[in-house]
Scaffold this active site. Structure first.
Site, PDB file in Angstrom:
ATOM      1  NE  ARG A   4      -4.277  -1.419   0.119  1.00 26.48           N
ATOM      2  CZ  ARG A   4      -4.427  -2.452  -0.702  1.00 26.48           C
ATOM      3  NH1 ARG A   4      -3.459  -2.747  -1.547  1.00 26.48           N
ATOM      4  NH2 ARG A   4      -5.532  -3.180  -0.670  1.00 26.48           N
TER       5      ARG A   4
ATOM      6  CG  HIS B  60      -3.251  -0.299  -6.989  1.00 28.60           C
ATOM      7  ND1 HIS B  60      -3.670   0.399  -5.885  1.00 28.60           N
ATOM      8  CD2 HIS B  60      -3.253  -1.608  -6.604  1.00 28.60           C
ATOM      9  CE1 HIS B  60      -3.926  -0.435  -4.885  1.00 28.60           C
ATOM     10  NE2 HIS B  60      -3.672  -1.669  -5.299  1.00 28.60           N
TER      11      HIS B  60
END
Length: 310
Positions: free
Chosen positions: A225, A273
């Protein structure tokens, strides 16, 4: 049987609901706009459902994340604590993550940036040796994805080890844990791959203190993350040569702002991502199985401990 809520923030949820109905025609799968009776919602399959909505489903039996991460669910302060939360466990995602990390590691190891720059000359180098024996990959996070990555690195002939918050024993893999183990792993890793869940304890874990322990010229790969990384301290580590490169797939703000300095830094490999993309067909198989389990009174696959955050 109750309603299966399907919600994907920023995207159309209809294809997911249709895939659920295709695999299990008996399921009443609906998007958020089609839920006319909140009390009928039995399972919520979600990605970034707006905070406060979970509490409005009084008969909810399972909150199923549409990804391996569950921080978007646990961050809801009004989430009903008695409802179990599960992450996706899908072999497709593990394979995808392995491919992504392998690409980043080999790009750094085989010095592809340098070789591509030679085309401007052009120059034909000689005597190039890539020392695979010197590549030592440390994997932060030893869940399903982390173990898959560590084993894949070993399969390429690289040394690999892992770290987790609590002790783990994995055949054929050196495992570290706790603060001392983290420092030991970093000191012995020329590549550090972050696959940790984002919790209060792991936020900012990729920082100057950790980078300083790594051998000069190392590679950082963050596929966890964005909150794991202290961005300014990454740039400083690159400038000092402690890190030669970084491969980042996640960021504190997504999408990465157009004026962010990372865009202009060729030492940083940027991806949007996509390290472990979700395959609707295979992920839905996992959803259907967990719906079956919940209805049968069995624990879902991928059940997480909210107190730990994973």
């Amino acid at each position: 049987m109750g309603v299966i809520l399907v919600h994907v923030a920023g995207d159309d949820s209809a294809p997911w609901a249709e895939e659920l109905k295709r695999q299990a025609p008996e399921l009443d799968a609906r998007g958020l706009d089609a839920v006319d009776d909140p009390a009928a919602v039995e399972v919520a399959i979600t990605w970034k459902l707006p905070h406060g909505l979970y509490r409005g489903f009084p008969n909810l039996k399972l909150i199923q994340s549409m990804a391996a991460g569950v921080d978007h669910i646990l961050a809801d302060p009004q989430r009903p604590a008695q409802v179990p939360v599960a992450r996706v466990v899908d072999p497709w995602m593990g394979r995808s993550m392995v491919h992504h990390v392998t690409l980043a590691v080999l790009r750094w190891h085989r010095r592809m940036d340098w070789l591509e720059d030679l085309r401007a000359g052009p120059t034909w180098p000689t005597g190039v040796v890539f020392d695979a024996d010197a590549v030592r990959v440390g994997v932060l996070g030893l869940g399903h994805l982390g173990q898959a990555v560590a084993k894949a690195m070993q399969g390429l002939g690289f040394q690999a080890a892992g770290w987790s918050r609590s002790p783990k024993s994995i055949d054929g893999l050196a495992c570290h844990h706790g603060p001392d183990g983290l420092r030991e792993l970093a000191a012995g890793s020329s590549v550090l791959v972050c696959l940790l869940p984002l919790t209060g304890e792991t936020a900012g874990i990729l920082n100057a203190g950790l980078f300083e322990l790594m051998p000069p010229g190392s590679l950082l790969v963050n596929v966890g993350r964005g909150g794991h990384l202290v961005e300014a301290e990454l740039t400083a580590a690159l400038d000092s040569g402690r890190l030669a490169a970084a491969a980042l797939d996640v960021f504190g703000t997504e999408p990465l702002p157009k004026d962010h300095p990372f865009w202009a830094d060729r030492r940083i490999y940027l991806t949007p991502h996509i390290a472990s993309e979700i395959n609707p067909v295979t992920a839905t198989r996992a959803f259907v199985e967990n719906i079956r389990r919940v209805r049968a009174g069995e624990p879902p696959i991928g059940l997480i401990d909210p107190a730990k955050g994973y």
